[in-house]
Design a protein around this motif. Structure first.
Motif, PDB file in Angstrom:
ATOM      1  N   TYR A 104      36.262  51.133  29.916  1.00  0.00           N
ATOM      2  CA  TYR A 104      37.493  50.349  29.756  1.00  0.00           C
ATOM      3  C   TYR A 104      37.293  49.132  28.869  1.00  0.00           C
ATOM      4  O   TYR A 104      37.976  48.951  27.854  1.00  0.00           O
ATOM      5  N   ASP A 106      38.225  46.200  29.053  1.00  0.00           N
ATOM      6  CA  ASP A 106      39.388  45.305  28.965  1.00  0.00           C
ATOM      7  C   ASP A 106      40.011  45.340  27.574  1.00  0.00           C
ATOM      8  O   ASP A 106      40.382  44.308  27.008  1.00  0.00           O
ATOM      9  N   ASN A 109      43.335  43.644  27.376  1.00  0.00           N
ATOM     10  CA  ASN A 109      43.405  42.274  27.909  1.00  0.00           C
ATOM     11  C   ASN A 109      44.220  42.205  29.195  1.00  0.00           C
ATOM     12  O   ASN A 109      45.037  41.304  29.395  1.00  0.00           O
ATOM     13  N   SER A 110      43.979  43.188  30.057  1.00  0.00           N
ATOM     14  CA  SER A 110      44.730  43.246  31.305  1.00  0.00           C
ATOM     15  C   SER A 110      43.815  43.674  32.434  1.00  0.00           C
ATOM     16  O   SER A 110      44.110  44.608  33.176  1.00  0.00           O
ATOM     17  N   SER A 111      42.681  42.974  32.583  1.00  0.00           N
ATOM     18  CA  SER A 111      41.670  43.391  33.535  1.00  0.00           C
ATOM     19  C   SER A 111      42.113  43.245  34.987  1.00  0.00           C
ATOM     20  O   SER A 111      41.437  43.727  35.894  1.00  0.00           O
ATOM     21  N   ASN A 112      43.249  42.567  35.219  1.00  0.00           N
ATOM     22  CA  ASN A 112      43.756  42.469  36.592  1.00  0.00           C
ATOM     23  C   ASN A 112      44.530  43.721  36.995  1.00  0.00           C
ATOM     24  O   ASN A 112      44.871  43.890  38.166  1.00  0.00           O
ATOM     25  N   TYR A 114      43.863  47.711  36.368  1.00  0.00           N
ATOM     26  CA  TYR A 114      43.019  48.736  35.783  1.00  0.00           C
ATOM     27  C   TYR A 114      43.817  50.013  35.517  1.00  0.00           C
ATOM     28  O   TYR A 114      44.686  50.390  36.302  1.00  0.00           O
ATOM     29  N   THR A 134      35.429  46.902  34.906  1.00  0.00           N
ATOM     30  CA  THR A 134      35.675  46.745  33.477  1.00  0.00           C
ATOM     31  C   THR A 134      34.582  47.372  32.626  1.00  0.00           C
ATOM     32  O   THR A 134      34.869  47.995  31.594  1.00  0.00           O
TER      33      THR A 134
END
Length: 340
Positions: A104, A106, A109-112, A114, A134
Motif C-alpha cells: 500500500y 499510503d 495519502n489516506s492511511s487512516n 486502508y 501501510t
C-alpha cells in the motif's frame, strides 16, 4: 525432516493469466505494476512494466523496509462498479502458479482508511485483499490448470479505498505438478508453503526453486504462525544432494534443512487462511542425519482429532528407499480446520 505444502481447494469457473516477451524462461512473467522500464532483479528475474494498460493510474511509494524496485511503484484503479483486468497468455492444459502482491505505502495519502477490494481469476472470486498495515506486503497465490489460451486477473468491488496492485507473477509448472482430480473445476489457493529447519528468516525461491515457489522460513515471527513448538526441537542440515522423484520437486535447499524433536515429539500450530475447507496437503521428508546400520527413525504423523487420516508409522529411510531421498506422504483432497 519435514517441509509442508498446504493449498486450499477453491472453485474455478474460468481461467486467466499474463504474457510478456521479456521473461527469462518460458512461462515466466514478472509484471512491475506502475513501473516505467524493464529491469532484472537481484535474483535474475526479468521484470516488465505494465505501461501498455490504458486504465488506472501509477503511483510511486517509498518504504524503509522494502527497497526492491518492483515495490517502489504500483497501479491503482477507480473505486467504481467496473472490473479492471490484466490479460495473460497461457498454454491450454498447462498448470501455472499465479501470484499477486500488494504494498500500500499510503499512495493515496489516506492511511487512516486502508483499501479493501476483491481480486478475481476471470469470473471466479480469488481473494479479498484487506490492507491492515501501510508497509506490509499482502500476497495472493494460486495454482490452476489453464483451459483457454489466455486468462484475466481482475480488481474490483472496493469497499474502502481504491483497488491497487504492486506485482503480478506467472510461473509455468512442469508436467504433473499439483495435478488433482478436480482441476477442471477448482484451483488451489496457497495457504502455506513452509521450509522447516531454515537457516535464516529469508524465504527460498528462484533460482533455488526453478519454479519460483516461495518457501517461507519457519523462523519468521508473525501472529499464529508455527507457534506452540515442542521443547527439544533442534535444527539440522546437510550439504549432500537430496534425490527426489516426486512430482512436486521440492528444491534441494529446502530439503537440506530440517527440524528434529529430541524429546520425542514435534508440534506446531498455524492458522490457515481460507480454511476450514478442502485442500491439498503434503509433507516432504528426507533422512539427512547419518544413522548407524542398527538405528532407525520411526514416528507417527498425527493430525489431532482426525484419527482416520493420521499416518501410522513413518520410517523415512524405509519409505524413501534410502537416506537423502524424498518421501512425500500427503492428501490430494482433505478437509482441514482454520487452526491446524
Amino acid at each position: 525432516m519435514v517441509r509442508i505444502s498446504l493449498l486450499l481447494l477453491c472453485l474455478l469457473v474460468s481461467t486467466c493469466l499474463f504474457h510478456t516477451s521479456s521473461a527469462q524462461a518460458p512461462g515466466f512473467v514478472s509484471l512491475d505494476c506502475g513501473g516505467a522500464e524493464p529491469f532484472t532483479d537481484e535474483l535474475g528475474l526479468k521484470w516488465s512494466p505494465d505501461n501498455h494498460l490504458i486504465y488506472g493510474e501509477t503511483a510511486k511509494i517509498s518504504s524503509l523496509n522494502e527497497t526492491r524496485a518492483q515495490y517502489t511503484t504500483l497501479r491503482h484503479f477507480p473505486a467504481d462498479s467496473r472490473k479492471y483486468c490484466y490479460t495473460l497468455n497461457v498454454t491450454s492444459r498447462n498448470r501455472y502458479l499465479l501470484r499477486a502482491t500488494f504494498l500500500y505505502g499510503d499512495f493515496d495519502n489516506s492511511s487512516n482508511v486502508y483499501p479493501k477490494f476483491d481480486i478475481s481469476l476471470g469470473a471466479t472470486h480469488w481473494a479479498t485483499i484487506a490492507i491492515s498495515e501501510t508497509y506490509t506486503i499482502e500476497t495472493a497465490e494460486l495454482v490452476f490448470l489453464a483451459s483457454t489460451p489466455s486468462v484475466s486477473v481482475c480488481l474490483s468491488n472496493a469497499t474502502t479505498g481504491k483497488p491497487f496492485i504492486s506485482t503480478l507473477e506467472l510461473r509455468q509448472l512442469n508436467g504433473p505438478m499439483y495435478s488433482t482430480n478436480f482441476e477442471d473445476r477448482f484451483y488451489l489457493s496457497v495457504a502455506a508453503r513452509i521450509n522447516f529447519g531454515a537457516e535464516s528468516e529469508a524465504s527460498v525461491r528462484y533460482p533455488d526453486d526453478p519454479y519460483d515457489r516461495i518457501w517461507e522460513s519457519d523462523l519468521l515471527k508473525k501472529p499464529n504462525y508455527l507457534v506452540d513448538v515442542a521443547a527439544g526441537t533442534v535444527r539440522v542440515s546437510t550439504t549432500l544432494p537430496i534425490e527426489s522423484s516426486v512430482h512436486e520437486k521440492p528444491p534441494q535447499k529446502v530439503m537440506q534443512t530440517a527440524v528434529v524433536g529430541t524429546n520425542g515429539s514435534l508440534t506446531y500450530r498455524i492458522n490457515l487462511e481460507g480454511f476450514p475447507g478442502s485442500g491439498w496437503a503434503f509433507t516432504y521428508f528426507s533422512e539427512i542425519e547419518d544413522l548407524a546400520d542398527d538405528e532407525s527413525r520411526k514416528f507417527r504423523l498425527v493430525l489431532p482429532n482426525q484419527p482416520d487420516i493420521s499416518k501410522s508409522i513413518v520410517n523415512i529411510k524405509e519409505n524413501a528407499l534410502g537416506p537423502h531421498r524424498v518421501y512425500e506422504p500427503g492428501y490430494p483432497n482433505i478437509t482441514l480446520p482454520y487452526v491446524l
